[in-house]
Scaffold this active site. Sequence first.
Site, PDB file in Angstrom:
ATOM      1  N   ARG A 208       0.855  -1.188   0.000  1.00 19.62           N
ATOM      2  CA  ARG A 208       0.000   0.000   0.000  1.00 19.62           C
ATOM      3  C   ARG A 208       0.890   1.237   0.000  1.00 19.62           C
ATOM      4  NH1 ARG A 208      -5.401  -1.657   1.867  1.00 19.62           N
ATOM      5  NH2 ARG A 208      -5.475  -3.793   1.081  1.00 19.62           N
ATOM      6  N   GLU A 210       0.977   4.049   1.154  1.00 18.55           N
ATOM      7  CA  GLU A 210       0.407   4.952   2.167  1.00 18.55           C
ATOM      8  C   GLU A 210       1.237   6.225   2.208  1.00 18.55           C
ATOM      9  OE1 GLU A 210      -2.231   4.599   3.901  1.00 18.55           O
ATOM     10  OE2 GLU A 210      -2.708   2.465   3.622  1.00 18.55           O
ATOM     11  N   ARG A 216      -0.241   3.114  12.603  1.00 17.81           N
ATOM     12  CA  ARG A 216      -0.923   1.880  12.234  1.00 17.81           C
ATOM     13  C   ARG A 216      -0.825   1.516  10.757  1.00 17.81           C
ATOM     14  NH1 ARG A 216      -4.435   5.912  12.375  1.00 17.81           N
ATOM     15  NH2 ARG A 216      -6.016   5.877  10.748  1.00 17.81           N
ATOM     16  N   HIS A 217      -0.031   2.270   9.992  1.00 16.82           N
ATOM     17  CA  HIS A 217       0.107   1.976   8.566  1.00 16.82           C
ATOM     18  C   HIS A 217       1.531   1.614   8.182  1.00 16.82           C
ATOM     19  CE1 HIS A 217      -3.714   4.311   8.261  1.00 16.82           C
ATOM     20  NE2 HIS A 217      -3.970   3.322   7.426  1.00 16.82           N
ATOM     21  N   GLU A 356      -8.897  -0.953  13.318  1.00 14.48           N
ATOM     22  CA  GLU A 356      -9.412  -1.967  12.391  1.00 14.48           C
ATOM     23  C   GLU A 356      -8.397  -3.108  12.227  1.00 14.48           C
ATOM     24  OE1 GLU A 356     -10.394  -0.469   8.355  1.00 14.48           O
ATOM     25  OE2 GLU A 356      -9.413  -2.312   7.691  1.00 14.48           O
ATOM     26  N   SER A 359     -10.992  -6.394   7.121  1.00 13.79           N
ATOM     27  CA  SER A 359     -12.186  -6.071   6.330  1.00 13.79           C
ATOM     28  C   SER A 359     -12.650  -7.345   5.666  1.00 13.79           C
ATOM     29  CB  SER A 359     -11.852  -5.089   5.213  1.00 13.79           C
ATOM     30  OG  SER A 359     -11.565  -3.846   5.729  1.00 13.79           O
ATOM     31  N   ARG A 407      -1.225  -5.785  12.532  1.00 16.87           N
ATOM     32  CA  ARG A 407      -2.181  -5.131  13.452  1.00 16.87           C
ATOM     33  C   ARG A 407      -2.611  -6.099  14.546  1.00 16.87           C
ATOM     34  NH1 ARG A 407      -5.900  -0.997  10.090  1.00 16.87           N
ATOM     35  NH2 ARG A 407      -4.179   0.219   9.205  1.00 16.87           N
TER      36      ARG A 407
HETATM   37  P1  AMO Z   1      -8.369  -3.808   3.602  1.00 19.69           P
HETATM   38  O1  AMO Z   1      -7.847  -2.830   2.607  1.00 19.69           O
HETATM   39  O2  AMO Z   1      -9.219  -3.259   4.682  1.00 19.69           O
HETATM   40  O3  AMO Z   1      -9.215  -4.939   2.897  1.00 19.69           O
HETATM   41  O4  AMO Z   1      -7.145  -4.574   4.261  1.00 19.69           O
HETATM   42  C1  AMO Z   1      -7.357  -5.648   5.138  1.00 19.69           C
HETATM   43  C2  AMO Z   1      -6.555  -5.501   6.425  1.00 19.69           C
HETATM   44  O5  AMO Z   1      -5.166  -5.395   6.112  1.00 19.69           O
HETATM   45  C3  AMO Z   1      -4.546  -4.535   7.042  1.00 19.69           C
HETATM   46  N1  AMO Z   1      -3.984  -3.385   6.326  1.00 19.69           N
HETATM   47  C4  AMO Z   1      -2.935  -2.666   6.761  1.00 19.69           C
HETATM   48  N2  AMO Z   1      -2.151  -2.801   7.852  1.00 19.69           N
HETATM   49  C5  AMO Z   1      -1.134  -1.934   7.994  1.00 19.69           C
HETATM   50  N3  AMO Z   1      -0.848  -0.956   7.100  1.00 19.69           N
HETATM   51  C6  AMO Z   1      -1.598  -0.773   6.001  1.00 19.69           C
HETATM   52  N4  AMO Z   1      -1.278   0.173   5.126  1.00 19.69           N
HETATM   53  C7  AMO Z   1      -2.707  -1.661   5.789  1.00 19.69           C
HETATM   54  N5  AMO Z   1      -3.615  -1.800   4.814  1.00 19.69           N
HETATM   55  C8  AMO Z   1      -4.389  -2.844   5.166  1.00 19.69           C
HETATM   56  C9  AMO Z   1      -5.601  -4.080   8.022  1.00 19.69           C
HETATM   57  C10 AMO Z   1      -6.858  -4.235   7.200  1.00 19.69           C
HETATM   58  O6  AMO Z   1      -7.994  -4.389   8.013  1.00 19.69           O
HETATM   59  N6  AMO Z   1      -9.640  -7.121   0.022  1.00 19.69           N
HETATM   60  C11 AMO Z   1      -9.975  -6.583   1.319  1.00 19.69           C
HETATM   61  C12 AMO Z   1     -10.150  -7.694   2.342  1.00 19.69           C
HETATM   62  C13 AMO Z   1     -11.375  -8.546   2.120  1.00 19.69           C
HETATM   63  O7  AMO Z   1     -12.464  -7.961   1.886  1.00 19.69           O
HETATM   64  O8  AMO Z   1     -11.250  -9.764   2.199  1.00 19.69           O
HETATM   65  C14 AMO Z   1      -8.879  -5.624   1.767  1.00 19.69           C
HETATM   66  O9  AMO Z   1      -7.800  -5.578   1.231  1.00 19.69           O
HETATM   67  O10 AMO Z   1      -5.574  -4.961   9.133  1.00 19.69           O
END
Ligand code: AMO
Length: 444
Positions: A208, A210, A216-217, A356, A359, A407
């Site tokens: 990602r 970010e 948390r990212h 979170e 998802s 997380r």
């Molecule tokens: P989402 O984008 O919410 O869902 O990502 C799922 C989980 O991945 C973790 N996460 C992260 N942790 C740290 N840094 C980040 N930049 C980051 N991005 C995501 C979180 C988040 O809840 N395809 C959907 C999932 C699904 O529907 O099955 C998805 O990617 O814990």
Amino acid sequence: MERTLISDTPKKVGEPVRLEGWVNTVRDHGKITFLDLRDRTGIVQCVGTALPKVSPESVVEIAGKVTRRPEKLINPNLETGKIEIQIENLKVISPAAELPFDMGQEDLNLDLPILLDYRSLTLRHKKQQAIFKVQAVIIEAFRDALRKKDFIEFQAPSIISAVPEGGAEVFKVDYFDHDAYLSQSPQLYKSLLVGIFERVFSVNQIFRAEPSVTTRHLTEVTSLDAEFGFIDSWKDVIEMEEYVVRYIFSEVEKKCAKELSLFNATLPKLPDQIPLLKLKEAQEIIYKRTGRDVRTEKDLAPEDEREICKWSLEEKGSDLIFISHFVTKKKPFYVYPDPEDPTYAFSVDLLGRGVEWSSGGQRLNDYKTILEHVKEWGLKEKDIELYLQSFRYGVPPLGGFALGAERVTMHILGLKNIREASIFPRDMERIDVRLSTLSEKESS
Ligand code: AMO
């Protein structure tokens, strides 16, 4: 003589042993030297006279004899605390340079940038190691839980041709003469594979871009993805996720007591059932509790997540809470709108201890509706041809979820920053070491 592991030394009182490991600490008392030796199984005190000079963290081989410690010198905090090794011979196998900081303390007490810049060294500290032992158990428990329910593991690709989750948070790859991206999520592949195996999971890195620095990212995340077919409703997804999360907690409790206690960590509290609220209900509660009117917002802000988690713990005795029915158009194209009110979708986040964790939700499986969403969400059919192909030929009603391993680890152990829960964290300021320090080196 065969190597003895440190954890086996208490069973060998009176016997000669040959140990190999790292010098955890050295205490030189003139003639007599105390040296704590560390290997993958633990730490043991070794004592000797007229030893060669040896620096902390050097790799050494020690030949000696296991002896019982006098009663008043027993160390109850050490598993090997009732014995020590009388050193007969010490050989330095690989010497360590002078350390940039003291590694011999219970807590490293380093600023996060330093802790991470010296990762290969700081990971040697038992508290740092403990984080990744816990993480390994979390990931293995995720696998184990799903295997028990007949899921099959697949290897998700990292180079992909389309951006399944939408948004700008994606790394573009220079892929010969074509556009390609680092995978944001194995979403399209796991859904596609439901059309083949019914139940799949993957443990994979997602990327990602970010653009901001938060606690948390990360830019590279270990994603624990699950997806399965023949669901009756989105509630089946919640049920499966709750089963997986409970399984993870019970494995961590069974296998990581020592590691949890190093962090004074307790596993998240759970009632018989993890509470579930719709986004709108959560917003109403937040408004009532804080006076902040978030009822027209399309998502939960970080402070809303914290507030609803507080509510969940206070009112339901739960450190975790599911929030469902997010705004359809704010979610990726594959979400399943609630037929009763298509503004909201059968999508579910799991929040834990204020953040979170995952998802998920039910996905579209009707080919025609998928095509409509693809258009509405501004995607190009050709970019997701393989995914569309799968649904053209029939895929059962499906759903799934993805937990971020960092997380989960962070919030089980109560770490303050997600970078501590990533063994080699990447963020916009760091690949291995701080990027700013690299450019300083280049210009000097
Ligand atoms: P989402 O984008 O919410 O869902 O990502 C799922 C989980 O991945 C973790 N996460 C992260 N942790 C740290 N840094 C980040 N930049 C980051 N991005 C995501 C979180 C988040 O809840 N395809 C959907 C999932 C699904 O529907 O099955 C998805 O990617 O814990």
